[in-house]
Design a protein around this motif. Structure first.
Motif, PDB file in Angstrom:
ATOM      1  N   VAL A 148       0.830  -1.208   0.000  1.00 24.53           N
ATOM      2  CA  VAL A 148       0.000   0.000   0.000  1.00 24.53           C
ATOM      3  C   VAL A 148       0.862   1.255   0.000  1.00 24.53           C
ATOM      4  O   VAL A 148       0.583   2.234  -0.707  1.00 24.53           O
ATOM      5  CB  VAL A 148      -0.951  -0.011   1.216  1.00 24.53           C
ATOM      6  N   LEU A 149       1.945   1.236   0.787  1.00 23.73           N
ATOM      7  CA  LEU A 149       2.877   2.368   0.797  1.00 23.73           C
ATOM      8  C   LEU A 149       3.473   2.570  -0.591  1.00 23.73           C
ATOM      9  O   LEU A 149       3.605   3.705  -1.073  1.00 23.73           O
ATOM     10  CB  LEU A 149       3.985   2.125   1.820  1.00 23.73           C
ATOM     11  N   GLY A 150       3.840   1.470  -1.245  1.00 22.93           N
ATOM     12  CA  GLY A 150       4.395   1.558  -2.587  1.00 22.93           C
ATOM     13  C   GLY A 150       3.413   2.159  -3.573  1.00 22.93           C
ATOM     14  O   GLY A 150       3.785   2.980  -4.423  1.00 22.93           O
ATOM     15  N   ILE A 151       2.145   1.768  -3.467  1.00 23.49           N
ATOM     16  CA  ILE A 151       1.118   2.331  -4.350  1.00 23.49           C
ATOM     17  C   ILE A 151       0.978   3.834  -4.117  1.00 23.49           C
ATOM     18  O   ILE A 151       0.832   4.614  -5.061  1.00 23.49           O
ATOM     19  CB  ILE A 151      -0.230   1.620  -4.123  1.00 23.49           C
ATOM     20  N   ALA A 152       1.053   4.253  -2.857  1.00 24.23           N
ATOM     21  CA  ALA A 152       0.939   5.680  -2.525  1.00 24.23           C
ATOM     22  C   ALA A 152       2.108   6.477  -3.111  1.00 24.23           C
ATOM     23  O   ALA A 152       1.913   7.560  -3.675  1.00 24.23           O
ATOM     24  CB  ALA A 152       0.879   5.861  -1.013  1.00 24.23           C
ATOM     25  N   VAL A 153       3.321   5.948  -2.990  1.00 19.97           N
ATOM     26  CA  VAL A 153       4.495   6.625  -3.552  1.00 19.97           C
ATOM     27  C   VAL A 153       4.395   6.663  -5.074  1.00 19.97           C
ATOM     28  O   VAL A 153       4.702   7.675  -5.715  1.00 19.97           O
ATOM     29  CB  VAL A 153       5.791   5.919  -3.103  1.00 19.97           C
ATOM     30  N   TRP A 154       3.959   5.550  -5.676  1.00 20.85           N
ATOM     31  CA  TRP A 154       3.755   5.499  -7.129  1.00 20.85           C
ATOM     32  C   TRP A 154       2.738   6.538  -7.573  1.00 20.85           C
ATOM     33  O   TRP A 154       2.943   7.233  -8.574  1.00 20.85           O
ATOM     34  CB  TRP A 154       3.292   4.104  -7.530  1.00 20.85           C
ATOM     35  N   LEU A 155       1.647   6.661  -6.829  1.00 23.75           N
ATOM     36  CA  LEU A 155       0.603   7.617  -7.189  1.00 23.75           C
ATOM     37  C   LEU A 155       1.119   9.047  -7.114  1.00 23.75           C
ATOM     38  O   LEU A 155       0.787   9.875  -7.976  1.00 23.75           O
ATOM     39  CB  LEU A 155      -0.600   7.446  -6.250  1.00 23.75           C
ATOM     40  N   LEU A 156       1.947   9.340  -6.103  1.00 20.97           N
ATOM     41  CA  LEU A 156       2.560  10.665  -6.017  1.00 20.97           C
ATOM     42  C   LEU A 156       3.396  10.936  -7.262  1.00 20.97           C
ATOM     43  O   LEU A 156       3.323  12.024  -7.852  1.00 20.97           O
ATOM     44  CB  LEU A 156       3.428  10.755  -4.762  1.00 20.97           C
ATOM     45  N   GLY A 157       4.185   9.953  -7.666  1.00 22.90           N
ATOM     46  CA  GLY A 157       5.000  10.112  -8.863  1.00 22.90           C
ATOM     47  C   GLY A 157       4.152  10.283 -10.105  1.00 22.90           C
ATOM     48  O   GLY A 157       4.469  11.105 -10.987  1.00 22.90           O
ATOM     49  N   TRP A 158       3.075   9.514 -10.209  1.00 22.60           N
ATOM     50  CA  TRP A 158       2.168   9.604 -11.363  1.00 22.60           C
ATOM     51  C   TRP A 158       1.587  11.010 -11.477  1.00 22.60           C
ATOM     52  O   TRP A 158       1.529  11.589 -12.570  1.00 22.60           O
ATOM     53  CB  TRP A 158       1.068   8.570 -11.203  1.00 22.60           C
ATOM     54  N   ILE A 159       1.173  11.584 -10.346  1.00 18.31           N
ATOM     55  CA  ILE A 159       0.591  12.925 -10.350  1.00 18.31           C
ATOM     56  C   ILE A 159       1.624  13.953 -10.798  1.00 18.31           C
ATOM     57  O   ILE A 159       1.350  14.806 -11.653  1.00 18.31           O
ATOM     58  CB  ILE A 159       0.047  13.278  -8.954  1.00 18.31           C
ATOM     59  N   PHE A 160       2.841  13.879 -10.239  1.00 18.98           N
ATOM     60  CA  PHE A 160       3.867  14.855 -10.610  1.00 18.98           C
ATOM     61  C   PHE A 160       4.250  14.730 -12.080  1.00 18.98           C
ATOM     62  O   PHE A 160       4.439  15.739 -12.770  1.00 18.98           O
ATOM     63  CB  PHE A 160       5.104  14.681  -9.718  1.00 18.98           C
ATOM     64  N   GLU A 161       4.345  13.504 -12.567  1.00 19.16           N
ATOM     65  CA  GLU A 161       4.769  13.316 -13.958  1.00 19.16           C
ATOM     66  C   GLU A 161       3.684  13.749 -14.939  1.00 19.16           C
ATOM     67  O   GLU A 161       3.958  14.487 -15.892  1.00 19.16           O
ATOM     68  CB  GLU A 161       5.137  11.846 -14.187  1.00 19.16           C
ATOM     69  N   THR A 162       2.464  13.313 -14.727  1.00 18.86           N
ATOM     70  CA  THR A 162       1.395  13.629 -15.668  1.00 18.86           C
ATOM     71  C   THR A 162       0.985  15.096 -15.595  1.00 18.86           C
ATOM     72  O   THR A 162       0.816  15.754 -16.629  1.00 18.86           O
ATOM     73  CB  THR A 162       0.166  12.739 -15.417  1.00 18.86           C
ATOM     74  N   VAL A 163       0.816  15.617 -14.384  1.00 17.43           N
ATOM     75  CA  VAL A 163       0.433  17.020 -14.238  1.00 17.43           C
ATOM     76  C   VAL A 163       1.562  17.937 -14.713  1.00 17.43           C
ATOM     77  O   VAL A 163       1.317  18.944 -15.391  1.00 17.43           O
ATOM     78  CB  VAL A 163       0.059  17.337 -12.776  1.00 17.43           C
ATOM     79  N   GLY A 164       2.810  17.578 -14.377  1.00 18.31           N
ATOM     80  CA  GLY A 164       3.939  18.384 -14.826  1.00 18.31           C
ATOM     81  C   GLY A 164       4.029  18.442 -16.339  1.00 18.31           C
ATOM     82  O   GLY A 164       4.243  19.515 -16.930  1.00 18.31           O
ATOM     83  N   ASP A 165       3.853  17.305 -17.011  1.00 18.68           N
ATOM     84  CA  ASP A 165       3.890  17.274 -18.478  1.00 18.68           C
ATOM     85  C   ASP A 165       2.743  18.092 -19.068  1.00 18.68           C
ATOM     86  O   ASP A 165       2.921  18.809 -20.064  1.00 18.68           O
ATOM     87  CB  ASP A 165       3.814  15.829 -18.976  1.00 18.68           C
ATOM     88  N   ALA A 166       1.551  17.982 -18.471  1.00 24.21           N
ATOM     89  CA  ALA A 166       0.392  18.730 -18.968  1.00 24.21           C
ATOM     90  C   ALA A 166       0.600  20.235 -18.797  1.00 24.21           C
ATOM     91  O   ALA A 166       0.269  21.030 -19.681  1.00 24.21           O
ATOM     92  CB  ALA A 166      -0.872  18.281 -18.247  1.00 24.21           C
TER      93      ALA A 166
END
Length: 274
Positions: A148-166
């Motif tokens: 679950v911790l790994g999923i949370a860290v992954w989700l943080l990365g997903w948000i930064f990568e996708t939102v940053g690119d957008a």
């Protein structure tokens, strides 16, 4: 351990196949930059194959599918984003970074040089970075809390990568943009996409390897290597050399964290953009 060695060998063959296909496509198009699209797709291919390998092993079923979903969502989005960006930025031409790396256009240096300097290196990197996926394929979950911790860290990365690119794409499309992108996440870190990518792989390490017990902790070499390349080798530090020559960027750098998101620093510098 024998199951892991089998999974690792299959992952290596998968990465080699993906990069072979990418090299053939590069030869057809005359552009090595297709390897950037193959990068994300390579991890997706390895994740799919590892899920198949895990189905025939003692690996934990639910966790394998979670890891596959995480890699698939990240890798497919990245491949699509890079392909769209390449079509827009380079309009069918070679990425200047690869011409510099190869010592000239592909038509002049030949495919042998491209295979040795680009495709072999990228293929090995896909295999090495995917070690947490290999561990997850053949091991049970020792701690779902770590998953679950790994999923949370992954989700943080997903948000930064996708939102940053957008946000960067919106900035480029704005005719009234300033000389430097310093909006949104880019006001907190100069490289939100690189930070996000690092979090993606730390999350996959936690969910795929660290959650498997003490021996899975050895896979920490994977996110460490990815973070090193994103921060020092081929990522942020390398890009900074060019960006520091852009008007307004030194002032932006003086008030904005390079990698880890932090509140913008107050300074007497004139803002680089509106």
């Amino acid at each position: 351990m024998s199951s892991f060695l089998v999974a690792s060998g299959v992952a290596l063959l998968t990465a080699a196949l993906v990069m072979t296909l990418a090299a053939l496509r590069a030869r057809q198009l005359g552009r090595v930059a297709v390897v950037d699209v193959a990068w994300g797709l390579g991890f997706v291919a390895v994740a799919v194959v590892m899920t198949a390998v895990g189905t025939a092993s003692e690996g934990n079923g639910p966790r394998r599918w979670v890891v596959l979903a995480m890699v698939g969502a990240w890798g497919l989005r990245l491949a699509w984003h890079i392909r769209r960006r390449a079509l827009g930025d380079h309009q069918g031409k070679e990425d200047p970074r690869y011409e510099e790396l190869l010592g000239g256009p592909l038509s002049q240096v030949g495919m042998g040089v491209a295979v040795r300097k680009v495709f072999l290196v990228q293929g090995f990197a896909v295999w090495f970075i995917s070690i947490p996926l290999q561990v997850a394929a053949v091991s049970d979950v020792a701690s779902w809390a770590v998953v679950v911790l790994g999923i949370a860290v992954w989700l943080l990365g997903w948000i930064f990568e996708t939102v940053g690119d957008a946000q960067l794409a919106a900035y480029k499309a704005d005719p009234d943009r300033g000389p430097v992108m310093d909006r949104g996440l880019w006001a907190w870190t100069r490289h939100p996409n690189y930070f996000g990518d690092a979090c993606i792989w730390w999350g996959l390490f936690l969910a795929g390897a660290a959650a498997s017990g003490w021996w899975g902790l050895l896979a920490v070499v994977s996110p460490l290597a990815m973070t090193y390349f994103l921060l020092f080798a081929t990522g942020a530090r390398l890009l900074e050399r060019t960006m520091m020559k852009r008007p307004g960027y030194p002032e932006y750098a003086a008030r904005t964290s390079m990698f880890f998101p932090l509140p913008p620093r107050r300074s007497g510098a004139v803002p680089a953009s509106r």
